[in-house]
Design a protein around this motif. Sequence first.
Motif, PDB file in Angstrom:
ATOM      1  N   LEU A  90      15.040 -21.696  17.527  1.00 28.93           N
ATOM      2  CA  LEU A  90      16.317 -20.909  17.998  1.00 28.93           C
ATOM      3  C   LEU A  90      17.572 -20.606  17.108  1.00 28.93           C
ATOM      4  O   LEU A  90      17.879 -19.671  17.340  1.00 28.93           O
ATOM      5  CB  LEU A  90      16.402 -21.157  19.346  1.00 28.93           C
ATOM      6  N   SER A  91      18.039 -21.738  16.520  1.00 30.61           N
ATOM      7  CA  SER A  91      19.075 -21.631  16.076  1.00 30.61           C
ATOM      8  C   SER A  91      18.609 -22.311  13.986  1.00 30.61           C
ATOM      9  O   SER A  91      18.345 -23.803  13.803  1.00 30.61           O
ATOM     10  CB  SER A  91      20.257 -22.937  16.599  1.00 30.61           C
ATOM     11  N   PRO A  92      18.718 -21.700  13.097  1.00 26.06           N
ATOM     12  CA  PRO A  92      18.261 -21.922  11.482  1.00 26.06           C
ATOM     13  C   PRO A  92      19.006 -22.685  11.499  1.00 26.06           C
ATOM     14  O   PRO A  92      20.577 -22.778  11.345  1.00 26.06           O
ATOM     15  CB  PRO A  92      18.241 -20.615  11.435  1.00 26.06           C
ATOM     16  N   GLY A  93      18.763 -23.923  10.568  1.00 30.32           N
ATOM     17  CA  GLY A  93      19.826 -24.140   9.222  1.00 30.32           C
ATOM     18  C   GLY A  93      19.691 -25.543   9.771  1.00 30.32           C
ATOM     19  O   GLY A  93      20.931 -26.288   9.422  1.00 30.32           O
ATOM     20  N   ILE A  94      19.394 -26.258  11.150  1.00 33.73           N
ATOM     21  CA  ILE A  94      19.652 -27.454  11.307  1.00 33.73           C
ATOM     22  C   ILE A  94      18.597 -28.414  12.203  1.00 33.73           C
ATOM     23  O   ILE A  94      18.237 -29.011  12.442  1.00 33.73           O
ATOM     24  CB  ILE A  94      20.541 -26.776  12.948  1.00 33.73           C
ATOM     25  N   GLY A  95      16.953 -27.678  11.576  1.00 32.68           N
ATOM     26  CA  GLY A  95      16.306 -28.607  11.463  1.00 32.68           C
ATOM     27  C   GLY A  95      15.350 -28.517  12.358  1.00 32.68           C
ATOM     28  O   GLY A  95      15.229 -27.674  13.293  1.00 32.68           O
ATOM     29  N   VAL A  97      16.376 -29.739  15.623  1.00 33.56           N
ATOM     30  CA  VAL A  97      16.638 -29.799  16.887  1.00 33.56           C
ATOM     31  C   VAL A  97      16.801 -28.131  17.072  1.00 33.56           C
ATOM     32  O   VAL A  97      17.375 -27.634  18.569  1.00 33.56           O
ATOM     33  CB  VAL A  97      17.976 -29.920  16.632  1.00 33.56           C
TER      34      VAL A  97
ATOM     35  N   ALA B  97      24.130 -31.789  11.930  1.00 32.34           N
ATOM     36  CA  ALA B  97      22.538 -31.979  13.045  1.00 32.34           C
ATOM     37  C   ALA B  97      21.787 -32.632  12.096  1.00 32.34           C
ATOM     38  O   ALA B  97      20.274 -32.828  12.537  1.00 32.34           O
ATOM     39  CB  ALA B  97      22.473 -30.371  13.032  1.00 32.34           C
ATOM     40  N   THR B  98      21.439 -32.357  10.675  1.00 29.26           N
ATOM     41  CA  THR B  98      20.271 -33.521  10.410  1.00 29.26           C
ATOM     42  C   THR B  98      20.193 -34.108   9.991  1.00 29.26           C
ATOM     43  O   THR B  98      19.926 -35.261   9.486  1.00 29.26           O
ATOM     44  CB  THR B  98      20.183 -32.620   8.968  1.00 29.26           C
ATOM     45  N   TYR B 180      20.277 -35.550  22.758  1.00 31.37           N
ATOM     46  CA  TYR B 180      20.003 -33.959  23.116  1.00 31.37           C
ATOM     47  C   TYR B 180      20.306 -33.643  24.828  1.00 31.37           C
ATOM     48  O   TYR B 180      20.576 -32.616  24.712  1.00 31.37           O
ATOM     49  CB  TYR B 180      19.122 -33.705  22.110  1.00 31.37           C
ATOM     50  N   GLU B 209      23.075 -20.754  21.977  1.00 34.83           N
ATOM     51  CA  GLU B 209      22.026 -21.676  22.124  1.00 34.83           C
ATOM     52  C   GLU B 209      22.829 -22.969  21.292  1.00 34.83           C
ATOM     53  O   GLU B 209      23.706 -22.894  20.495  1.00 34.83           O
ATOM     54  CB  GLU B 209      21.034 -21.266  21.026  1.00 34.83           C
ATOM     55  N   PHE B 210      22.309 -23.777  21.737  1.00 32.37           N
ATOM     56  CA  PHE B 210      22.480 -25.670  20.718  1.00 32.37           C
ATOM     57  C   PHE B 210      22.587 -25.411  18.912  1.00 32.37           C
ATOM     58  O   PHE B 210      21.394 -24.622  18.985  1.00 32.37           O
ATOM     59  CB  PHE B 210      21.196 -26.369  21.712  1.00 32.37           C
ATOM     60  N   GLY B 211      23.954 -24.870  18.537  1.00 37.05           N
ATOM     61  CA  GLY B 211      23.107 -24.078  16.958  1.00 37.05           C
ATOM     62  C   GLY B 211      24.229 -25.687  16.305  1.00 37.05           C
ATOM     63  O   GLY B 211      23.972 -26.492  16.174  1.00 37.05           O
TER      64      GLY B 211
END
Lengths: 225, 265
Positions: A90-95, A97, B97-98, B180, B209-211
């Motif tokens: 749904l949200s790219p770039g944050i693994g 999550v 986030a990572t 989360y 969305e949660f981004g």
Amino acid sequence: MPVPDDRKQQPKTTADAKIPGAYEGETVTRRRFMTASAHTAGGIATAAFTLPALGMAFGPVFEKEQVRWEAVGPTEDFPDDTYIPRTITLSPGIGEVGKSTVYVRRYNDTIDSEVKDEYNDYVAITSRCMHLGCPVRYVEASERFICPCHGGVYDREGKVSGGPPVRPLDRFYTRVRDGIVEVGPRYSLNSELRRFSPRDPGQAIDGVGQYLYPSRPSIRKLPGT
Amino acid sequence: MAKLPTTSGTRPRGTRAETTEAPATAPQRNKLQETGVSTIDWLDERTSLSAGARWMMFRKIPKGTNWFYTLGSATMFAFLSQAVTGVFLAMYYDPSATRAYESVRFLTNEVFLGEFVRGMHKWGSTVMVILIFLHMARTFFFGAYKYPRELNWVIGVVLLILTLAMSFTGYLLPFDQRSYWATTVGVAINGTGPLVGPYLSDFLRAGPEFGATTLARFYAIHMLLLPGIIAAMIGAHLYLVARLGTTAPPWIRAESSPELREDSK
């Protein structure tokens, strides 16, 4: 008969008011003018850094999200009588999550009541509960989607059959490209499975709900659907 | 006002008195004392801080003041503890986030005293919420919100809301499954407010969305925006307490002085 205005007549110029050092025709004292200028300058300086900062904080509310299509597998993977869970981003770039589960199956005339069009040859249902956003799970034995948090239950079309959810499970647009099923943007449905721009969980769409919870500029349903 | 030794007598300002030879009995102690006193005098001559301190510390309090009146200070110390431990947690925390979860794992398991300081911050937040409600209950049941202290009640309610906002934004930061999903649910609850709700939840998530920037946003609100506002509000709250004084408990009867008493025969 007009009532005579017995209020004290305000002097028009500083000379009329007999203020020392008044210029002819001057209507505002220099002291007052300087005070107002200083306050205006201060106001402009404050706005110059506050407004851009606030714009940065609120910008994402008005920014449109990009439409992304993601392949979830060849058409023969998906039967028309049960769901196959697939993971999409749904949200790219944050693994991890940014990922979410969708339940995919082929459109079935005997089950489905959503109007058939080019975007639902395959039905893709979100795992996000429409009560408050917990993850629902499809239970094959009972042909129900069940939410672990507060006991929301949906039938196999995603319509609410019990518990607190306020509307059917959201769906994703799907399309087929070269024999591969692709999952696109999300949309919401009212209890008659009519499409609406995507809402957050907890927001009812039936009746007055669609106006109480307006669609947002950041995410809309595809035009013409 | 205390007499300031440097300005007494006829000496010009800024010159030092040369007469105070320490007695031979306890020269060390006297010298220390003198240094301390002269430092404080130096500061006070330039700031008049002692007057403010006296105004704040030596207030008249009503008869019957008891341990319940310490709940406000207790809440403030809970906040100070959160502020101090939070600053040092921030030295190890990474709001991406990572990497957030890994940085919390590192600070809990590897950093010397990390688990202890994080524990204080985690449990302290609950303690602060409990204390603030007890303080509020004391104020309510003692009738201390009545005239002329209504504004202080209003500030207190704002502080309560800000404290709950701190709890909400802080809950996401460890970035485990619990944080989360709790935040997903919490943002959805914000979204159920009519008309503004959908925009509010978009604001909190920085998008639909949660981004990628949601966590950084919560972090900035949690450690920069809210603590600043809370500190300022606590200042206003304390100022009003000092200015208006505290109330007697409701079971203490007011005693007027005999000459003011009206004869009610």
